[in-house]
Enzyme design. Sequence first.
Site, mmCIF file in Angstrom:
data_model
loop_
_atom_site.group_PDB
_atom_site.id
_atom_site.type_symbol
_atom_site.label_atom_id
_atom_site.label_comp_id
_atom_site.label_asym_id
_atom_site.label_seq_id
_atom_site.Cartn_x
_atom_site.Cartn_y
_atom_site.Cartn_z
ATOM 1 N N ARG A 1 0.825 -1.220 0.000
ATOM 2 C CA ARG A 1 0.000 0.000 0.000
ATOM 3 C C ARG A 1 0.854 1.263 0.000
ATOM 4 O O ARG A 1 0.431 2.295 -0.523
ATOM 5 C CB ARG A 1 -0.972 -0.025 1.197
ATOM 6 C CG ARG A 1 -2.041 -1.104 1.061
ATOM 7 C CD ARG A 1 -2.992 -1.117 2.246
ATOM 8 N NE ARG A 1 -2.359 -1.495 3.497
ATOM 9 C CZ ARG A 1 -2.265 -2.739 3.969
ATOM 10 N NH1 ARG A 1 -2.795 -3.728 3.283
ATOM 11 N NH2 ARG A 1 -1.668 -2.994 5.111
ATOM 12 N N GLU B 1 5.751 -10.375 15.178
ATOM 13 C CA GLU B 1 5.315 -10.903 16.474
ATOM 14 C C GLU B 1 5.737 -12.374 16.608
ATOM 15 O O GLU B 1 6.232 -12.797 17.643
ATOM 16 C CB GLU B 1 3.798 -10.748 16.600
ATOM 17 C CG GLU B 1 3.317 -10.954 18.014
ATOM 18 C CD GLU B 1 1.821 -10.755 18.132
ATOM 19 O OE1 GLU B 1 1.208 -10.259 17.165
ATOM 20 O OE2 GLU B 1 1.285 -11.110 19.194
#
Length: 181
Positions: free
Chosen positions: A64, A101
């Site tokens: 994006r 993560e």
Amino acid sequence: MAGPERNADLRALIRTIPDFPKPGIAFRDITTLLLSPAGLAACVERMAEAVDGPLDLVAGIEARGFLFAAALAIPLRAGVLLIRKDGKLPGATIAEDYALEYGQDRIAIHADALVPGARVLLVDDLIATGGTARAALRLLRKAGGVVTQAQFVVDLPDLGGADRLRDEGIAVHALVDFPGD
Ligand code: AMP
């Protein structure tokens, strides 16, 4: 950041999808902003107004970030540098790993994309923990780029990424923030 009404028109065009891509994450979806002709134009104009000084390149982070980088580069008369997921660029690359993560990811640029001393603006749609943007910054600096500013449509300030970038000497600008995420 300024008061709550700042860029309220753009904020209203960003859709929130709860529990995507996993439970507990509020996904701030800018595809609805992209669909709005007036919203997209205002977004790019306001990002361009916040740019400080002349630039050689606008570096966008896949995927994006590419959209905003290209839209900004045209009025600024700068080129576009693609920061891609590793393995996508056809020429010789330099890469940088960063922690997710769970596990790791790697981004890359063409090794010859930058002449040392090039003034580069870093752009993505959103900054959360800043892991992606900081890896991009390391990569651009490793290639000899002079990076002093970064722009995002959305900042999630509670996740600390914008502050971590500021600690690296970057002036960080975001149009909209979502405190509490
Ligand atoms: P980070 O590295 O944690 O700053 O994450 C930034 C990258 O992940 C950007 O490329 C974003 O597009 C994406 N991202 C992270 N969190 C969100 C979220 N809550 N909503 C939309 N995109 C996100």
